[in-house]
Write an enzyme that holds these catalytic residues in place. Structure first.
Site, mmCIF file in Angstrom:
data_model
loop_
_atom_site.group_PDB
_atom_site.id
_atom_site.type_symbol
_atom_site.label_atom_id
_atom_site.label_comp_id
_atom_site.label_asym_id
_atom_site.label_seq_id
_atom_site.Cartn_x
_atom_site.Cartn_y
_atom_site.Cartn_z
ATOM 1 N N CYS A 31 0.847 -1.209 0.000
ATOM 2 C CA CYS A 31 0.000 0.000 0.000
ATOM 3 C C CYS A 31 0.877 1.251 0.000
ATOM 4 O O CYS A 31 1.521 1.553 1.008
ATOM 5 C CB CYS A 31 -0.921 -0.061 1.216
ATOM 6 S SG CYS A 31 -1.561 1.503 1.791
ATOM 7 N N CYS A 34 0.327 3.960 2.635
ATOM 8 C CA CYS A 34 0.685 3.503 3.996
ATOM 9 C C CYS A 34 2.130 3.851 4.327
ATOM 10 O O CYS A 34 2.465 4.114 5.475
ATOM 11 C CB CYS A 34 0.492 1.992 4.128
ATOM 12 S SG CYS A 34 -1.225 1.477 3.992
#
Lengths: 104, 286
Positions: A31, A34
């Site tokens: 991700c 993230c």
């Protein structure tokens, strides 16, 4: 001022039974956004040392926890107080927003 | 490869381009439309310095483009579909026509004007409604999904999601379909998203479709989409920048209406100039 690696085994002790507010970061290695949360949390950990606890959950490895808290988008940042969810923030947040969520 | 790509050719983007060009850099400016200034074609601008008679927004933008061209700035009329960090450093900018690599991106995209006005959209954002297939698709593997949109952006998100589920509807929300897709397509306008704690269905008035997750990809990707995919911090729809006009992502700058503050041409032009100076400093340090 460490950031705890949370798992299904240590979650109850570190998060639910904690007297301090706990900020939990749901993340995954694939991700991209993230990766932008990590430096903010490291910075925050210094600011709130002794007043709040910070942990992160890898949703690839801790599927049960991600399901239990109905995480459907990452990064998701959840604040727990006295074992209960007090705030859910989706997406990358500023350090100041996270402090406010922790009531600090 | 250009060292700086500026997204948006309104006052902030063009002002930054002019200063960067004059500082010896060769920015590439990518713009898709005239933005807010063309929203009211009959509205005349009377509060911006240096025009003895009121001027229309379109005319002002066109003058800015001509000025940049005169100075030798590279301008491209194209729409940015995605901005990603490159593993080798810098960014990859994909447009409808091309793919570019760059060290710095300046977002001068104006106010985010793509808004979804469907009942319960805000309520379920992050609770079954997603703005980024690559970010959230993981949680919806094998589920019954909907992608809302009608054009290339929808297709981009759909192509990715089709690897994760074989039960995906496309909802064009009343628009004609602009691309061909192998999926089931619903052309009726959406009346509401429904559910209790999370999205459970989409209603078109006549029909109700049970859905586990909804991906919004209406029109062309907006700053909000770029921000959620990259992890840019935003606050109330504004991109957050520090005193050097840099976002929380090194090398990614923003200027003009997109960072909030007074929605004025004078302020956007100032932002562009300041951002150019900071970008120049940033590249010099590298």
């Amino acid at each position: 001022m460490m950031i705890h690696e949370l798992t299904i085994k240590n979650f109850d002790d570190i998060v639910l039974k904690n007297e301090q507010p706990v900020l939990v970061d749901f993340w995954a290695s694939w991700c991209a956004p993230c990766r932008r949360v990590a430096p903010i949390l490291e910075d925050l950990a210094f600011d709130v040392d002794g007043m709040a606890v910070i942990g992160k959950i890898n949703v690839d490895e801790e599927i049960e926890l991600a399901n239990r808290y109905q995480v459907m988008s990452i990064p998701t940042l959840m604040v727990f107080k006295n074992g209960e969810i007090s705030e859910v923030l989706v997406g990358v947040q500023s350090k100041e927003t996270l402090k406010l969520a922790l009531d600090l | 490869m250009s060292k700086v790509i500026i997204v948006g050719y309104g006052p902030a983007g063009i002002s930054a381009a002019i200063y960067l060009k004059r500082a010896g850099l060769d920015p590439l400016v990518i713009g898709k439309d005239y933005g807010t200034l063309s929203k009211y074609p009959k509205l005349l601008i009377e509060n911006y310095y240096g025009f003895d008679k009121p001027i229309s927004g379109n005319e002002l933008i066109e003058n800015g483009l001509k000025q940049a061209e005169y100075l030798g700035v590279d301008l491209v009329h194209d729409a940015v579909l995605s901005i990603d960090e490159d593993v080798a450093g810098g960014f990859v900018v994909v447009t409808q026509e091309n793919t570019y690599k760059t060290e710095v991106v300046l977002l001068a995209t104006g106010r985010d004007r793509v808004s979804v006005k469907i009942k319960n959209y805000q309520k379920f954002l992050g609770k079954g409604i997603s703005l980024c297939a690559k970010c959230d698709g993981f949680f919806y593997r094998g589920k019954r999904l909907a992608v809302v949109g009608a054009g290339v952006f929808m297709k981009q998100e759909l192509d990715y999601l089709n690897h994760l589920s074989d039960d995906i509807f496309v909802f064009t929300n009343g628009k004609p379909l602009e691309v061909s897709v192998p999926n089931k397509v619903v052309l009726d306008p959406i009346v509401s998203f429904n559910g209790v704690n999370k999205v459970e269905s989409i209603s078109t008035g006549e029909n109700n479709y049970d859905i586990d997750g909804i991906f919004i990809a209406v029109g062309l990707p907006s700053t909000t989409n770029f921000a959620s995919k990259l992890g840019i911090i935003t606050e109330k729809n504004d991109v957050v920048v520090d005193s050097t006009y840099q976002t929380n992502i090194p090398g990614l700058f923003a200027a003009g209406d997109v960072i909030g503050g007074p929605l004025q041409i004078a302020k956007a032009v100032y932002d562009g100039m300041q951002a150019a100076a900071e970008i120049h400093k940033f590249l010099k340090k590298k």
